[in-house]
Design a protein around this motif. Sequence first.
Motif: not given
Length: 363
Positions: A202-223
């Motif tokens: 959880v984070d307030l920063s939308q830009s930081a979370l956008a980067k996190a979500r990009d990496k999430e797609d790359e990594m394909g982790l389901s948890n």
Amino acid sequence: MAATELQCKGADQAFLNRISDQLLGGIAGIGIAMGMETGLFDVLITLGENPHTSQQIADTAGMKERYVREWLGCMAAADIIKFDATTETYWLPTNRSNIMELKAVALTAPTLYGGFFKVAECFRKDGPSGVPYNAYHKFDELMALTQGPFFRDQLVQKFIPSMPELHQQLINGLEVLDIGCGEGISTFAMARHFPKSKFYGVDLSQSALAKARDKEDEMGLSNVEFINADITQMPSDWTDKFDYLFMHFILHDLSYPTKALREMHRVLKPGGTLSVVESNTHSNLQENLDMQDRENILIEYIYSLLNCMPTSLYPGDGAAGFGAMWGREKAKEALEQANFRVVTVTEAYKEGVHLMCKKPMTG
Ligand SMILES: C[S@@+](CC[C@H](N)C(=O)[O-])C[C@H]1O[C@@H](n2cnc3c(N)ncnc32)[C@H](O)[C@@H]1O
């Protein structure tokens, strides 16, 4: 007596030389940081010891020659790269290619300078109360650079195993909240290592979370799941949801830490664990000055003055402004006031102290 007369009488030239060296080092540092930010050092490292003209270097980098040449001049003047006047060529000696190891240190000052003039205004009695987080361009990236090595090399290898019971439970499967996860480096490190556990960042920063979500797609982790929310107001259906809360370098930054701690207490299950990692400092200035690692203390004070304190104070009335130097003693006090039991206070790594807490089964 005039200031100039005073200067002549008690002048300490050695002191002035030391400060002058520090200031000049800071100026050279801006040029070094520019080479790291633009990728020019990476280009020189790739080109090796072979001398190249500014045009050849600019072409390899895909950049404007005029800018590249000016930067090369800076780096030659700072005696970082070599210059041959007859051929007008430049190169970085290969034994200096380790310069990139200093990227996080180099980018600290330029990032903090984002708020410099605004912070200066805050000193005035009629000045603003603080500085918004978004004044610091690329601050999330600096955090990722600075904290990345701990998250990558120590978090699941050393830090979590230092709590053996929790470690075993994470292997078996827990619900975990990474509070103020930034770009999610810590969330990913834990999620990869403990596939049976579920991790929420959880984070307030939308830009930081956008980067996190990009990496999430790359990594394909389901948890893993990222949520854009203010931790002083977390979703109402999270009461008693989490077994483990991880919070790394956040508490002192908050404008309303009491509210956040109340929320953290609500979302943690009774008997659950909370790890708060804060700056490895004390609440008392003299104790900090007596610490061996004075360099770290200085860096933390500068971070605190230029970023942590003014961003915390930004909302004005009632904002806490603890700053990074509030120290382990005050952090412990705040956690206990929020009804957490502080079980241990230990050095997690050179720059971080770990306050390991439990939420009592009752109360
Ligand atoms: C100093 S950074 C630390 C990030 C990461 N935990 C680390 O150690 O690299 C502080 C983070 O807390 C987040 N933050 C600050 N106040 C917050 C709040 N009220 N709710 C959620 N996140 C917050 C910021 O957006 C930022 O990503």
